[in-house]
Design a protein around this motif. Structure first.
Motif, PDB file in Angstrom:
ATOM      1  N   GLY A  81      14.190 -44.246  60.149  1.00  0.00           N
ATOM      2  CA  GLY A  81      13.370 -44.463  58.830  1.00  0.00           C
ATOM      3  C   GLY A  81      14.275 -45.159  57.795  1.00  0.00           C
ATOM      4  O   GLY A  81      15.854 -44.799  57.901  1.00  0.00           O
ATOM      5  N   CYS A  82      13.931 -46.327  57.107  1.00  0.00           N
ATOM      6  CA  CYS A  82      14.703 -47.076  56.341  1.00  0.00           C
ATOM      7  C   CYS A  82      15.350 -46.298  55.341  1.00  0.00           C
ATOM      8  O   CYS A  82      16.332 -46.647  54.660  1.00  0.00           O
ATOM      9  CB  CYS A  82      13.715 -48.055  55.908  1.00  0.00           C
ATOM     10  SG  CYS A  82      12.613 -47.690  54.543  1.00  0.00           S
ATOM     11  N   GLY A  83      14.746 -45.206  54.742  1.00  0.00           N
ATOM     12  CA  GLY A  83      15.462 -44.421  53.789  1.00  0.00           C
ATOM     13  C   GLY A  83      15.065 -44.794  52.450  1.00  0.00           C
ATOM     14  O   GLY A  83      15.445 -44.276  51.521  1.00  0.00           O
ATOM     15  N   HIS A  84      14.336 -45.636  52.204  1.00  0.00           N
ATOM     16  CA  HIS A  84      13.979 -46.506  50.850  1.00  0.00           C
ATOM     17  C   HIS A  84      12.539 -46.535  50.474  1.00  0.00           C
ATOM     18  O   HIS A  84      12.195 -46.505  49.390  1.00  0.00           O
ATOM     19  CB  HIS A  84      14.443 -47.930  50.646  1.00  0.00           C
ATOM     20  CG  HIS A  84      15.958 -47.983  51.140  1.00  0.00           C
ATOM     21  ND1 HIS A  84      17.093 -47.318  50.369  1.00  0.00           N
ATOM     22  CD2 HIS A  84      16.690 -48.490  52.195  1.00  0.00           C
ATOM     23  CE1 HIS A  84      18.275 -47.623  50.564  1.00  0.00           C
ATOM     24  NE2 HIS A  84      17.701 -48.168  51.746  1.00  0.00           N
ATOM     25  N   CYS A  85      11.708 -46.499  51.558  1.00  0.00           N
ATOM     26  CA  CYS A  85      10.379 -46.713  51.321  1.00  0.00           C
ATOM     27  C   CYS A  85       9.776 -45.243  50.674  1.00  0.00           C
ATOM     28  O   CYS A  85      10.389 -44.271  50.322  1.00  0.00           O
ATOM     29  CB  CYS A  85       9.537 -47.004  52.629  1.00  0.00           C
ATOM     30  SG  CYS A  85       9.396 -45.598  53.738  1.00  0.00           S
ATOM     31  N   CYS A  88      10.046 -42.376  53.190  1.00  0.00           N
ATOM     32  CA  CYS A  88      11.218 -41.799  53.402  1.00  0.00           C
ATOM     33  C   CYS A  88      11.893 -41.118  51.884  1.00  0.00           C
ATOM     34  O   CYS A  88      12.581 -40.139  52.273  1.00  0.00           O
ATOM     35  CB  CYS A  88      12.454 -43.136  53.400  1.00  0.00           C
ATOM     36  SG  CYS A  88      12.226 -43.584  55.289  1.00  0.00           S
ATOM     37  N   CYS A  96       7.870 -43.421  58.363  1.00  0.00           N
ATOM     38  CA  CYS A  96       8.269 -44.793  57.777  1.00  0.00           C
ATOM     39  C   CYS A  96       7.795 -46.065  58.879  1.00  0.00           C
ATOM     40  O   CYS A  96       8.134 -45.996  60.084  1.00  0.00           O
ATOM     41  CB  CYS A  96       9.701 -44.771  57.964  1.00  0.00           C
ATOM     42  SG  CYS A  96      10.367 -46.519  57.245  1.00  0.00           S
TER      43      CYS A  96
HETATM   44 ZN   LIG Z   1      11.012 -45.903  55.251  1.00  0.00          ZN
END
Ligand SMILES: [Zn+2]
Ligand SMILES: [Zn+2]
Length: 364
Positions: A81-85, A88, A96
């Motif tokens: 997972g990108c960690g920013h969306c 996330c 994600c």
């Molecule tokens: Zn994400």
């Protein structure tokens, strides 16, 4: 590093590939425990998926720019997972839609499979393991205990509930661990008689065969005809969702955890049922509860894990899973006695065991 590749139906190779290298916030982890999940299906079909596996626990080798330190013990969450969306940021990395490409980002050719001695993972998808918890137990903080933790939290299941768990595979059995910790009465639905003894050992009040024409009556007997207040469907059987709604009380709560089969429900509106889809668990929101559950259920977890193999014996591990005569099956890429598996300290002033066998009550 050594890794597993499936070469044909029920045949595997252990091969050597170059070690991955961490970069930026992508951490290199030495995998000490690989819980097996549904990869037995790929083994049976002879198709090696990429990546192979998604559950692991291990030790940080190269923390990169993250706040982890070399040697810290961690559990790996699935995916990249990108960690920013939006998903996330909510801790729902599993949903994600902008998954990172850890190989391209690090210039590595391996590092995504958990059936291996090393892997790569963004720091936001690693959970530090408390010092008093063994890495073997901590490794259960993925599919063994995760989907049902999600269900217990989402359905708000507690000591006042009567719960039905449909399916006694490793996911369903994980639900019995949460039921034991939370004092919830639970009845399992499972047609395979080989799976009943372990469910009973983990605290099920009864195991009922859903193909028995008396199954519904037997379930209602446990609740004085009232029906159960909550149900968790893990079996993937196409008939399970509708069966469960016939044993739920009005305004009962139902969580569907199994993938694949269409969900056949006909009574949601008339009965006012509460329905949730539960996949993985939210490690940002429930990390403390997960580790507290693991801490309190340690003796039960030792029963839940029925088989442990070195990575070289992966075919035996999958054969055991195909036989369905098991709970959770674990692989150990550096052997069964590798450094780092054991707790690094014992908990001071551990609370006495409760009256209920296998459960330790203690301050959270
Ligand atoms: Zn994400
Ligand atoms: Zn899994």
């Amino acid at each position: 590093l050594r890794t597993v590749t499936i070469t044909g139906p029920r045949t595997v190779d252990i091969i050597d590939v170059p070690e991955p290298q961490g970069r930026g916030d992508i951490v290199k982890v030495k995998i000490l425990v690989t819980p097996t999940c549904t990869e037995w299906g790929s083994y049976r079909n002879g198709m090696s998926p990429d990546p192979l596996g998604h559950e692991a626990a291990g030790v940080v080798v190269d923390p990169g720019t993250s706040t982890f330190r070399e040697g810290e013990r961690v559990v790996v969450m699935p995916g990249y997972g990108c960690g920013h969306c939006y998903s996330c940021l909510e801790g729902e990395h599993i949903r994600c839609t902008a998954q990172r490409d850890a190989l391209t980002e690090t210039g590595s050719t391996s590092g995504r499979s958990t059936y291996a001695q090393y892997m790569l993972k963004p720091a936001s998808l690693l959970l530090r393991v408390p010092d008093d918890i063994s890495l073997t137990h901590a490794s259960l903080a993925c599919c063994a205990l995760g989907p049902t933790l999600n269900a217990f939290e989402t359905l708000r299941i507690d000591v006042f509930d009567t719960l039905v768990i449909s399916g006694c595979g490793p996911v369903g059995l994980g639900g019995l661990i949460h039921a034991a910790v939370r004092g919830t009465s639970s009845i399992c639905l499972e047609p395979d008689p080989q799976r009943s003894p372990l469910a009973m050992a983990l605290g099920a009040n009864a195991v009922v065969d859903p193909t028995d024409p008396q199954a519904r009556d037997r379930l209602l007997e446990f609740t004085a005809g009232q029906g159960v207040s909550a149900a968790i469907e893990t079996s993937g059987s196409p008939t399970a969702p509708h069966f469960l709604e016939t044993v739920l009380q009005s305004r009962g709560r139902l969580a569907i955890l199994a993938w694949g089969a269409p969900v056949d429900l006909r009574n949601v509106v008339p009965a006012g049922l509460e329905l949730h889809g539960c996949w993985h668990w939210n490690h940002l929101r429930y990390g403390r509860r997960m580790f507290e559950t693991i801490r309190r259920s340690a003796p039960l977890l030792d029963q839940f894990v029925t088989h442990s193999f070195p990575l070289d014996e992966v075919a035996e591990a999958w054969d055991v899973q195909l036989s369905k005569t098991c709970g959770k099956v674990l692989l150990f890429p550096w052997g069964l006695d590798a450094d780092g598996l054991q707790p690094t300290r014992t908990r001071e002033g551990a609370a006495p065991a409760s009256a209920r066998a296998g459960i330790t009550r203690g301050a959270a």
